[in-house]
Design an enzyme around this catalytic site. Structure first.
Site, PDB file in Angstrom:
ATOM      1  N   GLY A  61       0.814  -1.262  -0.091  1.00 40.52           N
ATOM      2  CA  GLY A  61      -0.009  -0.065  -0.119  1.00 40.52           C
ATOM      3  C   GLY A  61       0.815   1.249   0.122  1.00 40.52           C
ATOM      4  CG  HIS A  99      -0.852   1.263   7.209  1.00 40.98           C
ATOM      5  ND1 HIS A  99       0.155   0.972   8.217  1.00 40.98           N
ATOM      6  CD2 HIS A  99      -0.011   1.907   6.239  1.00 40.98           C
ATOM      7  CE1 HIS A  99       1.055   1.111   7.910  1.00 40.98           C
ATOM      8  NE2 HIS A  99       1.073   2.146   6.944  1.00 40.98           N
ATOM      9  CD  GLU A 100      -0.967   2.499   2.648  1.00 42.85           C
ATOM     10  OE1 GLU A 100      -0.478   3.657   2.515  1.00 42.85           O
ATOM     11  OE2 GLU A 100      -0.303   1.634   3.073  1.00 42.85           O
ATOM     12  CG  HIS A 159      -0.038   6.800   5.520  1.00 41.27           C
ATOM     13  ND1 HIS A 159       0.968   7.328   6.075  1.00 41.27           N
ATOM     14  CD2 HIS A 159       0.227   5.765   5.273  1.00 41.27           C
ATOM     15  CE1 HIS A 159       2.040   6.628   6.189  1.00 41.27           C
ATOM     16  NE2 HIS A 159       1.469   5.487   5.873  1.00 41.27           N
ATOM     17  CD  GLN A 185       3.141   5.981   2.693  1.00 41.18           C
ATOM     18  OE1 GLN A 185       2.268   5.283   2.025  1.00 41.18           O
ATOM     19  NE2 GLN A 185       4.066   5.287   3.300  1.00 41.18           N
ATOM     20  CB  CYS A 205       4.897   2.269   7.861  1.00 38.78           C
ATOM     21  SG  CYS A 205       4.381   3.991   6.893  1.00 38.78           S
ATOM     22  CG  LEU A 206       6.731   1.365   1.673  1.00 42.34           C
ATOM     23  CD1 LEU A 206       5.943   1.539   0.220  1.00 42.34           C
ATOM     24  CD2 LEU A 206       7.636   0.276   1.823  1.00 42.34           C
TER      25      LEU A 206
END
Length: 192
Positions: free
Chosen positions: A45, A150-151, A154, A50, A108-109
């Site tokens: 994701g 999660h996304e 963000h 991000q 998380c990236l």
């Protein structure tokens, strides 16, 4: 085009994002770039903030999670008949959450090398526009619902570490400082 992923500490990651007003060539290109960036970073994701865009936009691929899970993980984390999905979410709004919750490890990236258990609802119902600006209202369960939540967070300026206890956050403080100071190696391009 692969884009740089913002690292923990960048203020853009804490912004409550703006709605996307119209479908355009620029939006389509941004979505394509987000997919390429996420896939290059081996993510499941990626949200627009991000990569520095404060838009209510994110992409999710839970197929990769399904394909990489063993049979027991599939039974525990996916409902029967669910083999994952790939979707673009624009102007998403979660309109329902199950009372049933579950704990699972998340990463998380934007926060590389930190993986912690997070409690989330097992299922959600969400309204959103797809990349063609077609409206949808769908219910997702298990791993797919977790990635979406999660996304979605963000796009509201919430990181998964914000959902951890203060003690756990204190324990990972040194690692978070390393990320903020650019002292963590990733296979993908990061930007402070």
């Amino acid at each position: 085009m692969k884009l740089a992923i913002l690292a923990y500490g960048n203020n853009t990651l804490k912004v409550d994002c703006d709605t996307v007003e119209s479908n355009s060539d620029d939006l389509s290109k941004l979505i394509d770039n987000m997919w390429e960036t996420m896939e290059h970073a081996y993510g499941c994701g990626l949200a627009a903030p991000q990569i520095g865009e404060t838009k209510q936009l994110f992409v999710v691929d839970s197929i990769v999670m399904y394909e990489n899970a063993d049979e027991d993980e599939r039974k525990a984390n996916f409902v029967e008949g669910d083999t994952g999905m790939r979707e673009t979410f624009i102007n998403a709004r979660i309109i329902g959450k199950s009372d049933e919750t579950w704990d699972e490890i998340e990463g998380c990236l934007s926060i590389p090398d930190i993986f912690k258990r997070v409690t989330r609802p097992w299922s959600i119902t969400i309204e959103y526009l797809d990349r063609d600006f077609q409206p949808h209202t769908k219910t997702f369960h298990g791993t797919t619902a977790r990635i979406i939540q999660h996304e979605y967070d963000h796009t509201r300026g919430v990181l998964f570490i914000d959902r951890l206890s203060s003690l756990t956050r204190k324990l990972i403080g040194t690692k978070l400082n390393k990320i903020m100071n650019g002292k963590v190696f990733t296979d993908y391009k990061m930007k402070q």
